[in-house]
Design an enzyme around this catalytic site. Structure first.
Site, PDB file in Angstrom:
ATOM      1  N   CYS A 115       0.846  -1.203   0.000  1.00  0.00           N
ATOM      2  CA  CYS A 115       0.000   0.000   0.000  1.00  0.00           C
ATOM      3  C   CYS A 115       0.876   1.245   0.000  1.00  0.00           C
ATOM      4  O   CYS A 115       1.417   1.611  -1.012  1.00  0.00           O
ATOM      5  CB  CYS A 115      -0.964  -0.020   1.181  1.00  0.00           C
ATOM      6  SG  CYS A 115      -0.126  -0.159   2.775  1.00  0.00           S
ATOM      7  N   SER A 116       1.052   1.838   1.164  1.00  0.00           N
ATOM      8  CA  SER A 116       1.826   3.081   1.228  1.00  0.00           C
ATOM      9  C   SER A 116       2.540   3.233   2.570  1.00  0.00           C
ATOM     10  O   SER A 116       2.599   4.327   3.110  1.00  0.00           O
ATOM     11  CB  SER A 116       0.923   4.277   0.976  1.00  0.00           C
ATOM     12  OG  SER A 116      -0.076   4.337   1.977  1.00  0.00           O
TER      13      SER A 116
END
Length: 182
Positions: A90-91
């Site tokens: 994701c991040s």
């Protein structure tokens, strides 16, 4: 049920003041904090050793709050190895020391290509061309452990103080997509 009831915290877990404090700390974080860490590591060998051993403690030494954050690992680049940070899921990003991630960091294109073709990605997207003898190591940041790069200090910066050094360190240098330039 009212919307406010959906967001209420269970009693004794976190107070509204604690939540507001954490949001304020996260919102005030920025790449300049990481740049201060890099500059100090470039000018203070003992701090550099502590930074590479425990990035969270080293950040705290400079007044960067790490409470409640995943541990911070710092990877030192060398003449032989260059690190590139990515979160393939994701991040996951070291927000406490770099602030919010740039949009491209969260993009599927960056995440996939950083793993599949990191040299091509660096050259095409950032103009970062590493010599063939430099090994490129891609490191996956996770929800359990965040990573930051300690870039190599540019040769033309001997005699510079930490403040001047910090001014040349960019966010991309601490992710590994760019290299500090004078």
């Amino acid at each position: 049920m009212k919307a406010a009831a959906l967001w209420s915290e269970p009693s004794g877990i976190a107070s509204p003041a604690e939540i507001a404090e954490r949001i304020a700390i996260t919102d005030s974080a920025h790449p300049g904090q990481g740049a201060r860490m890099v500059a100090k590591a470039w000018t203070d060998p003992a701090y550099r050793a502590r930074l590479l051993e425990d990035g969270s403690k080293a950040a705290e030494e400079l007044g960067i709050p790490m409470r409640g954050m995943p541990p911070l690992g710092v990877l030192g680049n060398s003449a032989e190895v260059h690190h590139l940070i990515v979160c393939t899921l994701c991040s996951c990003y070291p927000r406490a020391v770099l602030g919010y991630p740039p949009f491209w960091y969260k993009s599927a294109g960056y995440r996939a290509r950083a793993v599949r073709d990191p040299r091509g990605l660096l050259a095409e997207a950032w103009g970062t061309v590493l010599p063939d003898h430099v090994r490129l190591r891609v490191v996956d940041s996770t929800a359990d452990y965040r990573w930051m790069v300690l870039p190599l200090r540019p040769a033309a910066t001997e005699g510079w103080d930490a403040q001047r050094l910090a001014s040349i360190v960019r966010e991309g240098d601490m992710i590994g997509v760019t290299i500090p330039k004078v």
